[in-house]
Design an enzyme around this catalytic site. Structure first.
Site, mmCIF file in Angstrom:
data_model
loop_
_atom_site.group_PDB
_atom_site.id
_atom_site.type_symbol
_atom_site.label_atom_id
_atom_site.label_comp_id
_atom_site.label_asym_id
_atom_site.label_seq_id
_atom_site.Cartn_x
_atom_site.Cartn_y
_atom_site.Cartn_z
ATOM 1 N N GLU A 151 -97.941 66.113 6.754
ATOM 2 C CA GLU A 151 -99.403 65.422 6.093
ATOM 3 C C GLU A 151 -99.913 64.463 7.136
ATOM 4 O O GLU A 151 -101.073 64.353 7.135
ATOM 5 C CB GLU A 151 -98.808 64.731 4.839
ATOM 6 C CG GLU A 151 -100.083 63.995 4.417
ATOM 7 C CD GLU A 151 -99.556 63.287 2.805
ATOM 8 O OE1 GLU A 151 -98.524 63.558 2.376
ATOM 9 O OE2 GLU A 151 -100.634 62.897 1.977
ATOM 10 N N SER B 237 -99.458 53.970 3.400
ATOM 11 C CA SER B 237 -100.549 52.795 3.789
ATOM 12 C C SER B 237 -100.176 52.742 5.148
ATOM 13 O O SER B 237 -99.185 52.864 5.770
ATOM 14 C CB SER B 237 -100.479 51.632 3.065
ATOM 15 O OG SER B 237 -99.063 50.876 3.179
ATOM 16 N N ASN B 238 -101.146 52.184 6.043
ATOM 17 C CA ASN B 238 -101.087 51.773 7.551
ATOM 18 C C ASN B 238 -99.823 50.931 7.720
ATOM 19 O O ASN B 238 -99.309 50.883 8.552
ATOM 20 C CB ASN B 238 -102.303 50.987 8.152
ATOM 21 C CG ASN B 238 -103.417 52.020 8.352
ATOM 22 O OD1 ASN B 238 -103.209 53.128 8.326
ATOM 23 N ND2 ASN B 238 -104.336 51.789 9.125
ATOM 24 N N GLU B 239 -99.716 49.847 6.665
ATOM 25 C CA GLU B 239 -98.717 48.811 6.909
ATOM 26 C C GLU B 239 -97.257 49.589 6.684
ATOM 27 O O GLU B 239 -96.465 49.147 7.950
ATOM 28 C CB GLU B 239 -98.697 47.895 5.612
ATOM 29 C CG GLU B 239 -99.953 46.721 5.867
ATOM 30 C CD GLU B 239 -101.456 47.593 5.317
ATOM 31 O OE1 GLU B 239 -100.980 48.634 4.625
ATOM 32 O OE2 GLU B 239 -102.226 47.061 5.515
ATOM 33 N N GLN C 120 -100.151 67.644 -4.561
ATOM 34 C CA GLN C 120 -99.006 66.953 -4.235
ATOM 35 C C GLN C 120 -98.828 65.850 -5.275
ATOM 36 O O GLN C 120 -99.117 64.894 -5.487
ATOM 37 C CB GLN C 120 -99.192 66.283 -2.915
ATOM 38 C CG GLN C 120 -98.020 65.154 -2.338
ATOM 39 C CD GLN C 120 -98.498 64.736 -1.275
ATOM 40 O OE1 GLN C 120 -99.910 64.338 -1.071
ATOM 41 N NE2 GLN C 120 -97.569 64.204 -0.452
ATOM 42 N N GLY C 121 -97.434 66.094 -5.889
ATOM 43 C CA GLY C 121 -96.839 65.098 -6.705
ATOM 44 C C GLY C 121 -95.857 64.284 -6.295
ATOM 45 O O GLY C 121 -94.769 64.327 -6.351
ATOM 46 N N TYR C 122 -96.277 63.303 -5.496
ATOM 47 C CA TYR C 122 -95.383 62.589 -5.040
ATOM 48 C C TYR C 122 -95.507 60.969 -5.797
ATOM 49 O O TYR C 122 -94.621 60.562 -6.457
ATOM 50 C CB TYR C 122 -95.611 62.149 -3.458
ATOM 51 C CG TYR C 122 -95.040 63.154 -2.837
ATOM 52 C CD1 TYR C 122 -94.693 64.252 -2.893
ATOM 53 C CD2 TYR C 122 -94.668 62.610 -1.321
ATOM 54 C CE1 TYR C 122 -94.156 65.284 -1.966
ATOM 55 C CE2 TYR C 122 -93.829 63.286 -0.415
ATOM 56 C CZ TYR C 122 -93.714 64.749 -0.753
ATOM 57 O OH TYR C 122 -93.084 65.484 0.209
HETATM 58 C C1 LIG Z 1 -107.623 58.713 -1.918
HETATM 59 C C2 LIG Z 1 -106.171 58.724 -2.108
HETATM 60 C C3 LIG Z 1 -105.518 60.323 -2.297
HETATM 61 C C4 LIG Z 1 -104.246 60.271 -2.751
HETATM 62 N N1 LIG Z 1 -103.689 61.437 -2.895
HETATM 63 C C5 LIG Z 1 -102.386 61.451 -3.410
HETATM 64 C C6 LIG Z 1 -101.910 62.843 -3.627
HETATM 65 O O1 LIG Z 1 -102.582 63.697 -3.508
HETATM 66 N N2 LIG Z 1 -100.531 62.922 -4.103
HETATM 67 C C7 LIG Z 1 -99.701 61.697 -4.145
HETATM 68 O O2 LIG Z 1 -98.720 61.813 -4.477
HETATM 69 N N3 LIG Z 1 -100.279 60.558 -3.616
HETATM 70 C C8 LIG Z 1 -101.538 60.394 -3.266
HETATM 71 N N4 LIG Z 1 -101.995 59.207 -2.884
HETATM 72 C C9 LIG Z 1 -101.263 58.136 -3.282
HETATM 73 C C10 LIG Z 1 -100.734 57.368 -2.102
HETATM 74 O O3 LIG Z 1 -99.633 58.067 -1.212
HETATM 75 C C11 LIG Z 1 -100.420 55.849 -2.458
HETATM 76 O O4 LIG Z 1 -101.595 55.251 -2.820
HETATM 77 C C12 LIG Z 1 -99.814 55.022 -1.131
HETATM 78 O O5 LIG Z 1 -98.610 55.524 -0.637
HETATM 79 C C13 LIG Z 1 -99.752 53.728 -1.627
HETATM 80 O O6 LIG Z 1 -98.867 53.370 -2.696
HETATM 81 P P1 LIG Z 1 -99.565 52.359 -3.851
HETATM 82 O O7 LIG Z 1 -101.042 52.903 -4.081
HETATM 83 O O8 LIG Z 1 -98.778 52.624 -5.138
HETATM 84 O O9 LIG Z 1 -99.592 50.980 -3.019
HETATM 85 P P2 LIG Z 1 -98.433 49.841 -3.125
HETATM 86 O O10 LIG Z 1 -97.213 50.731 -2.693
HETATM 87 O O11 LIG Z 1 -98.407 49.111 -4.457
HETATM 88 O O12 LIG Z 1 -99.094 49.118 -1.851
HETATM 89 C C14 LIG Z 1 -99.846 47.941 -2.198
HETATM 90 C C15 LIG Z 1 -99.980 47.331 -0.807
HETATM 91 O O13 LIG Z 1 -98.766 46.780 -0.094
HETATM 92 C C16 LIG Z 1 -98.616 47.012 0.977
HETATM 93 N N5 LIG Z 1 -97.019 47.646 1.154
HETATM 94 C C17 LIG Z 1 -96.334 47.968 0.309
HETATM 95 N N6 LIG Z 1 -94.954 47.982 0.936
HETATM 96 C C18 LIG Z 1 -94.938 47.329 1.765
HETATM 97 C C19 LIG Z 1 -93.880 47.132 2.926
HETATM 98 N N7 LIG Z 1 -92.704 47.418 2.852
HETATM 99 N N8 LIG Z 1 -94.586 46.395 4.251
HETATM 100 C C20 LIG Z 1 -95.783 45.975 4.037
HETATM 101 N N9 LIG Z 1 -96.563 46.456 3.208
HETATM 102 C C21 LIG Z 1 -96.309 46.902 2.091
HETATM 103 C C22 LIG Z 1 -99.348 48.574 0.993
HETATM 104 O O14 LIG Z 1 -99.671 48.561 2.455
HETATM 105 C C23 LIG Z 1 -100.565 48.183 0.359
HETATM 106 O O15 LIG Z 1 -101.446 47.321 1.038
HETATM 107 C C24 LIG Z 1 -103.518 59.112 -2.685
HETATM 108 C C25 LIG Z 1 -104.076 57.868 -2.725
HETATM 109 C C26 LIG Z 1 -105.347 57.997 -2.148
HETATM 110 C C27 LIG Z 1 -105.911 56.580 -1.906
#
Ligand SMILES: Cc1cc2nc3c(=O)[nH]c(=O)nc-3n(C[C@H](O)[C@H](O)[C@H](O)COP(=O)(O)OP(=O)(O)OC[C@H]3O[C@@H](n4cnc5c(N)ncnc54)[C@H](O)[C@@H]3O)c2cc1C
Length: 399
Positions: A246, A384-386, A128-130
């Site tokens: 998902e 994320s849960n948030e 998955q390339g998101y």
């Molecule tokens: C084990 C693992 C597997 C993964 N596999 C894939 C994959 O196969 N393909 C893919 O595309 N992605 C994948 N991901 C990525 C995942 O979707 C992202 O890590 C996730 O969406 C969070 O984005 P970020 O890491 O950039 O954190 P950020 O967006 O930078 O967030 C950082 C913190 O800020 C909080 N935050 C951000 N915005 C808000 C808001 N509006 N309100 C409240 N809180 C907020 C978040 O909850 C988090 O705690 C994977 C991640 C993990 C950990």
């Protein structure tokens, strides 16, 4: 929750048990029991995938016309419960759980005809390339550039946290095909071959040492526009639809089994002649956990019913995602608490420690801490849960 089965469902359960008894090898069970990560490695999940495919049981959640099993909700419940109890490996979710349902909902007839059978047979393995280095929660800000060149796109940029990209031969990917309007409006949903010239995959290792995720780089990668799902610049709708699948995946059967294992371990008498299960505070935690798992089971049934009726999980999938992530983490914490000394992270010979304490078993001693660490990621992965709580507030509660 007590579930009483009709004679037909009882017969189905026997059929499932016979099948598992016959087909599930001890090697597959061991691989699942010792898996320290969120996803099982390619070799073992594909070994089990192929067995299920041969039987026609690899995609219970798909509509029967596309290769699903046509099972009713109770059969689905029996299936997930029995496979979990038997210790069967999981199948990888990116193809069966995400790409397949997305294509069924939004793909062209040609795309469905080509890709769906290859997902079922295991010939194609998807990633998955998101997410990108600067786009996770705010996914619509993604920048992987897609420039038009005749009938093709040329891609430049990078994706990150890409689970199992080092095994995958295909990727579904969101690209920035227009940056003049609203961020959501210039995104295109594409399918691509991982062996296209210009793609490189770099590993990212977890703190536990496991390799599940990667960063993927795109340098002048050519992808034909016939690989677009939906319309050019309008991939956001498709992307959100896929996310419902998902996030809406279940887990209650797995949690029930893990809780049962915890209860058994807590009945073990330690060197001081004490049993953790006799500690009222600990016993209360187990009971409260049971109630929370029943709530997850209920939500899972609702989502399964929505899919069985031809729909998608809907924004309620964010409730499922959050409850499931919290529960997985909490159970891993209880496991560490239950094992105490035997779950110490740096045991030189953890397997032999487990073998000396039959109630623990070697796999619990080996995997308790790596799983504890790895499961910290589950409240981030998939959104994320948030962010899920924001979605619930807006789309479920209408706030
Ligand atoms: C084990 C693992 C597997 C993964 N596999 C894939 C994959 O196969 N393909 C893919 O595309 N992605 C994948 N991901 C990525 C995942 O979707 C992202 O890590 C996730 O969406 C969070 O984005 P970020 O890491 O950039 O954190 P950020 O967006 O930078 O967030 C950082 C913190 O800020 C909080 N935050 C951000 N915005 C808000 C808001 N509006 N309100 C409240 N809180 C907020 C978040 O909850 C988090 O705690 C994977 C991640 C993990 C950990």
């Amino acid at each position: 929750m007590e579930v009483s089965l009709s004679p037909e469902h009882e017969a189905f359960r026997r059929e499932v048990r016979d099948f598992l008894e016959r087909e599930l090898t001890s090697e597959m069970k061991q691989a699942a029991a010792y898996c320290p990560g969120i996803f099982l490695d390619y070799e073992h999940n594909m070994a089990w995938h192929r067995v299920l495919y041969q039987k026609g049981w690899v995609a219970p959640a798909w509509p029967a016309e596309y290769g699903g099993t046509g099972w009713d909700l109770m059969q689905r419940y029996i299936w997930t419960t029995e496979t979990t109890l038997a210790g069967a490996p999981s199948t990888a979710p990116m193809g069966l759980g995400m790409c397949g349902p997305m294509l069924i909902g939004h793909g062209t007839e040609e795309q469905k005809r080509y890709y769906l059978p290859r997902i079922l047979s295991g010939e194609d393995y998807w990633c998955q390339g998101y997410s990108e280095p600067a786009s996770g929660s705010d996914l619509a800000s993604l920048k992987l550039k897609a420039e038009t060149d005749g009938d093709d796109f040329i891609l430049n940029g990078s994706k990150i946290w890409t689970t199992h990209a080092h095994y995958a031969n295909r990727m579904f990917v969101l690209v920035r095909s227009d940056d003049t309007g609203k961020p959501q409006d210039g995104i295109t949903f594409l399918l691509l071959d991982m062996d296209s010239p210009g793609i490189s995959v770099e590993p990212i290792l977890f703190a536990s040492g496991t390799h599940e995720v990667n960063q993927v780089f795109f340098d002048q990668v050519r992808v034909p526009k016939r690989n677009i799902v939906g319309e050019e610049n309008h991939g956001w709708t498709v992307a959100k639809y896929l996310l419902e699948f998902e996030r809406g995946g279940g887990g209650a059967a797995r949690f029930h089994t893990a809780l049962k294992q915890l209860r058994q371990l807590a009945e073990h008498t330690d060197a001081a002649g004490q049993r953790l299960v006799d500690d009222p505070a600990f016993a209360a935690k187990l009971d409260a956990t049971q109630v929370r798992i029943e709530a997850i089971q209920f939500t899972e049934f609702r989502i399964m019913a929505a899919i069985a009726g031809g729909g998608s999980p809907g924004p309620e999938s964010s409730i499922m995602k959050t409850m499931g992530a919290d529960m997985g983490q909490y159970l891993s914490e209880l496991m560490v608490e239950t094992l105490g000394f035997y779950a110490t992270p740096h045991q030189p010979d953890a397997r032999s420690v487990g073998q000396n304490v039959p109630a623990i078993g070697p796999e619990a001693g080996v995997t308790a801490f790596p799983r504890y660490f790895n499961l910290r990621a589950s409240s981030i992965a998939g959104g994320s849960n948030e962010v899920q709580r924001n979605i619930m507030a807006k789309l479920v509660l209408g706030l």
